[in-house]
Design a protein around this motif. Structure first.
Motif, PDB file in Angstrom:
ATOM      1  N   VAL A  18       0.843  -1.196   0.000  1.00  0.00           N
ATOM      2  CA  VAL A  18       0.000   0.000   0.000  1.00  0.00           C
ATOM      3  C   VAL A  18       0.875   1.241   0.000  1.00  0.00           C
ATOM      4  O   VAL A  18       2.009   1.234   0.486  1.00  0.00           O
ATOM      5  N   GLY A  19       0.324   2.308  -0.565  1.00  0.00           N
ATOM      6  CA  GLY A  19       1.016   3.580  -0.571  1.00  0.00           C
ATOM      7  C   GLY A  19       0.677   4.410   0.649  1.00  0.00           C
ATOM      8  O   GLY A  19      -0.146   4.012   1.486  1.00  0.00           O
ATOM      9  N   PRO A  20       1.289   5.582   0.776  1.00  0.00           N
ATOM     10  CA  PRO A  20       1.010   6.466   1.922  1.00  0.00           C
ATOM     11  C   PRO A  20      -0.473   6.812   2.022  1.00  0.00           C
ATOM     12  O   PRO A  20      -1.155   7.014   1.018  1.00  0.00           O
ATOM     13  N   GLY A  21      -0.958   6.841   3.233  1.00  0.00           N
ATOM     14  CA  GLY A  21      -2.339   7.220   3.470  1.00  0.00           C
ATOM     15  C   GLY A  21      -3.335   6.091   3.380  1.00  0.00           C
ATOM     16  O   GLY A  21      -4.534   6.312   3.561  1.00  0.00           O
ATOM     17  N   VAL A  22      -2.868   4.875   3.094  1.00  0.00           N
ATOM     18  CA  VAL A  22      -3.765   3.727   2.974  1.00  0.00           C
ATOM     19  C   VAL A  22      -3.650   2.866   4.228  1.00  0.00           C
ATOM     20  O   VAL A  22      -2.552   2.586   4.698  1.00  0.00           O
ATOM     21  N   ASP A  23      -4.780   2.457   4.758  1.00  0.00           N
ATOM     22  CA  ASP A  23      -4.829   1.634   5.963  1.00  0.00           C
ATOM     23  C   ASP A  23      -4.051   0.335   5.748  1.00  0.00           C
ATOM     24  O   ASP A  23      -4.361  -0.455   4.860  1.00  0.00           O
ATOM     25  N   ARG A  24      -3.038   0.105   6.590  1.00  0.00           N
ATOM     26  CA  ARG A  24      -2.201  -1.089   6.448  1.00  0.00           C
ATOM     27  C   ARG A  24      -2.959  -2.370   6.776  1.00  0.00           C
ATOM     28  O   ARG A  24      -2.471  -3.467   6.491  1.00  0.00           O
ATOM     29  N   ALA A  25      -4.148  -2.237   7.362  1.00  0.00           N
ATOM     30  CA  ALA A  25      -4.959  -3.423   7.635  1.00  0.00           C
ATOM     31  C   ALA A  25      -5.381  -4.124   6.350  1.00  0.00           C
ATOM     32  O   ALA A  25      -5.772  -5.291   6.373  1.00  0.00           O
ATOM     33  N   LEU A  26      -5.279  -3.417   5.214  1.00  0.00           N
ATOM     34  CA  LEU A  26      -5.609  -4.023   3.921  1.00  0.00           C
ATOM     35  C   LEU A  26      -4.572  -5.060   3.492  1.00  0.00           C
ATOM     36  O   LEU A  26      -4.875  -5.940   2.684  1.00  0.00           O
ATOM     37  N   LEU A  27      -3.351  -4.940   4.005  1.00  0.00           N
ATOM     38  CA  LEU A  27      -2.288  -5.858   3.591  1.00  0.00           C
ATOM     39  C   LEU A  27      -2.673  -7.307   3.874  1.00  0.00           C
ATOM     40  O   LEU A  27      -3.106  -7.649   4.971  1.00  0.00           O
ATOM     41  N   GLY A  28      -2.554  -8.133   2.853  1.00  0.00           N
ATOM     42  CA  GLY A  28      -2.874  -9.545   2.993  1.00  0.00           C
ATOM     43  C   GLY A  28      -4.347  -9.868   2.849  1.00  0.00           C
ATOM     44  O   GLY A  28      -4.715 -11.049   2.895  1.00  0.00           O
ATOM     45  N   ARG A  29      -5.188  -8.846   2.664  1.00  0.00           N
ATOM     46  CA  ARG A  29      -6.617  -9.079   2.542  1.00  0.00           C
ATOM     47  C   ARG A  29      -6.995  -9.392   1.088  1.00  0.00           C
ATOM     48  O   ARG A  29      -6.411  -8.856   0.152  1.00  0.00           O
ATOM     49  N   ARG A  30      -7.963 -10.276   0.931  1.00  0.00           N
ATOM     50  CA  ARG A  30      -8.522 -10.552  -0.399  1.00  0.00           C
ATOM     51  C   ARG A  30      -9.542  -9.472  -0.720  1.00  0.00           C
ATOM     52  O   ARG A  30     -10.426  -9.171   0.084  1.00  0.00           O
ATOM     53  N   VAL A  31      -9.418  -8.890  -1.918  1.00  0.00           N
ATOM     54  CA  VAL A  31     -10.292  -7.780  -2.307  1.00  0.00           C
ATOM     55  C   VAL A  31     -10.838  -8.008  -3.719  1.00  0.00           C
ATOM     56  O   VAL A  31     -10.265  -8.758  -4.517  1.00  0.00           O
ATOM     57  N   ALA A  32     -11.948  -7.355  -3.992  1.00  0.00           N
ATOM     58  CA  ALA A  32     -12.543  -7.350  -5.332  1.00  0.00           C
ATOM     59  C   ALA A  32     -12.467  -5.944  -5.886  1.00  0.00           C
ATOM     60  O   ALA A  32     -12.495  -4.961  -5.132  1.00  0.00           O
ATOM     61  N   ALA A  33     -12.374  -5.843  -7.206  1.00  0.00           N
ATOM     62  CA  ALA A  33     -12.315  -4.526  -7.831  1.00  0.00           C
ATOM     63  C   ALA A  33     -13.020  -4.552  -9.181  1.00  0.00           C
ATOM     64  O   ALA A  33     -12.889  -5.510  -9.946  1.00  0.00           O
ATOM     65  N   LEU A  34     -13.766  -3.499  -9.435  1.00  0.00           N
ATOM     66  CA  LEU A  34     -14.386  -3.263 -10.730  1.00  0.00           C
ATOM     67  C   LEU A  34     -13.465  -2.311 -11.478  1.00  0.00           C
ATOM     68  O   LEU A  34     -13.258  -1.175 -11.048  1.00  0.00           O
ATOM     69  N   THR A  35     -12.884  -2.755 -12.578  1.00  0.00           N
ATOM     70  CA  THR A  35     -11.816  -1.997 -13.225  1.00  0.00           C
ATOM     71  C   THR A  35     -12.153  -1.467 -14.618  1.00  0.00           C
ATOM     72  O   THR A  35     -11.539  -0.522 -15.088  1.00  0.00           O
ATOM     73  N   LYS A  36     -13.063  -2.080 -15.319  1.00  0.00           N
ATOM     74  CA  LYS A  36     -13.426  -1.834 -16.725  1.00  0.00           C
ATOM     75  C   LYS A  36     -12.318  -2.289 -17.667  1.00  0.00           C
ATOM     76  O   LYS A  36     -12.575  -3.008 -18.634  1.00  0.00           O
ATOM     77  N   THR A  37     -11.079  -1.891 -17.419  1.00  0.00           N
ATOM     78  CA  THR A  37      -9.927  -2.414 -18.166  1.00  0.00           C
ATOM     79  C   THR A  37      -8.780  -2.636 -17.185  1.00  0.00           C
ATOM     80  O   THR A  37      -8.772  -2.095 -16.080  1.00  0.00           O
TER      81      THR A  37
END
Length: 361
Positions: A89-108
């Motif tokens: 993660v970059g600066p300003g992002v909650d480090r609790a996200l590290l190692g978490r499975r996530v979904a994303a809608l990207t279009k491309t």
């Protein structure tokens, strides 16, 4: 290859080489190319995601023909959605996200082994749901859920018609409608009728020249809602099958996939037709569903509302999956390197599979 170093502020990426599928232009599936690209470290507000699962959807079939409205200029990396694990993660992002499975809608951009995305666009996948299962329900699940509950507002006891009921969106939509307590009529090739009946759907052969008559036999007074993915002549037929207060939701122009004229010339008549029907004092309603409607500019109030709506609705879909009220329909699974074969299966007229075609980096 992903190598990371950790600081007190955030995890900073040292080296990230991603394998991507490049769409160089209007090509057959065999013209897709695997390339490698070095990714930059996630900047402020961004996260690096190692992709576990992505998929082939109608959008990519349209994009490779230059037939998807608003697609970027060639060359680009396709991939409408993905599931993966946050590696940095970059600066300003909650480090609790590290190692978490996530979904994303990207279009491309989803057809890659790793991506750098805006962290605010990520939705955590609940524990107990696999990557492939979650992947089947991002764009398909959101589309189906929002059309059913936000556009048509279908209620228990109503009757709905789903065109392409065995497809990626259709196979989710019929399940959600049945879970709501609605009666479902679905058009599909006869080879899929048994599978649809198992879901509680009353199937109709989409090739039947008397399709309208078959539907009217099942719903003499008309249906409460139609979800039409074909456009063209099909959307007119769908509108005529509504009851006095029914709702038509059009969400694609699949019938025009192989047209050679500019795609806008297919969309404009459709949108004009929907607007004209709404002008008539009939009590019926017609609309075009766009999953990106109201997304606004980055960091705008509209974008924040869009994210909140997406997160709420996707959480509902994932909860239904976790509780066994919704089944992830995986048609086939291919390595990312076999994307050409995956697309050929997705576009084959004799396709015998039901559900989503998964790509695994």
């Amino acid at each position: 290859m992903i190598e990371t170093s950790v600081t007190n502020e955030a995890t900073v990426t040292a080296t990230v080489t991603a394998t991507e599928v490049l769409l160089p232009g209007k090509v057959d599936p065999s013209g897709l190319r695997l390339v490698q690209r070095e990714l930059s470290a996630p900047a402020a507000g961004q996260a690096l995601v190692r992709v576990e699962s992505t998929a082939v959807s109608f959008a990519e079939s349209a994009m490779r023909r230059g037939r998807y409205f608003g697609q970027p200029a060639f060359p680009f990396v396709p991939g409408y959605d993905l599931v993966g694990v946050v590696e940095a993660v970059g600066p300003g992002v909650d480090r609790a996200l590290l190692g978490r499975r996530v979904a994303a809608l990207t279009k491309t951009g989803g057809w890659s082994s790793a991506v750098v995305l805006t962290a605010a666009d990520l939705v955590e996948v609940p524990d107990g749901i696999g990557a492939d299962e979650a992947e089947t329900l991002i764009v398909n699940g959101l589309t189906a859920y929002q059309m059913l509950h936000r556009s048509a507002k279908v209620q228990a006891g109503q009757t709905v018609l789903v065109t392409g009921a065995a497809g990626g969106v259709g196979s989710v939509l019929v399940q959600l409608a049945r879970d709501t307590g609605a009666r479902v009529i679905g058009t599909a090739h006869p080879r899929h009728h048994e599978a649809l009946r198992a879901l509680g759907v009353e199937p109709v052969d989409y090739r039947d020249p008397d399709l309208a008559a078959r539907v009217r036999e099942l719903a003499p007074d008309g249906v409460d809602a139609v979800f039409d993915h074909l456009g063209g002549a099909s959307v007119t037929l769908s509108y005529r099958l509504l009851n006095r207060t029914g709702t038509l939701v059009s969400y694609s122009i699949a019938a025009a996939l192989d047209d050679t004229k500019p795609v806008i010339l297919d969309f404009l008549p459709l949108l004009a037709k929907l607007a004209f029907w709404n002008y008539l004092p009939t009590g019926r309603h017609a609309s075009f569903y766009d999953i990106w409607a109201g997304s606004g500019k980055p960091d705008s109030a509209k974008r924040q509302a869009f994210r909140a709506r997406m997160r709420t609705d996707l959480a509902q879909v994932f909860a239904l999956l976790r509780d066994g009220r919704l089944t992830a329909k995986i048609a086939a699974r291919f390595p990312l390197a076999e994307v050409a074969e995956a697309m050929e299966l997705a576009e084959s007229s004799g396709r015998t599979t039901v559900g989503k075609i998964i790509l695994v980096p």
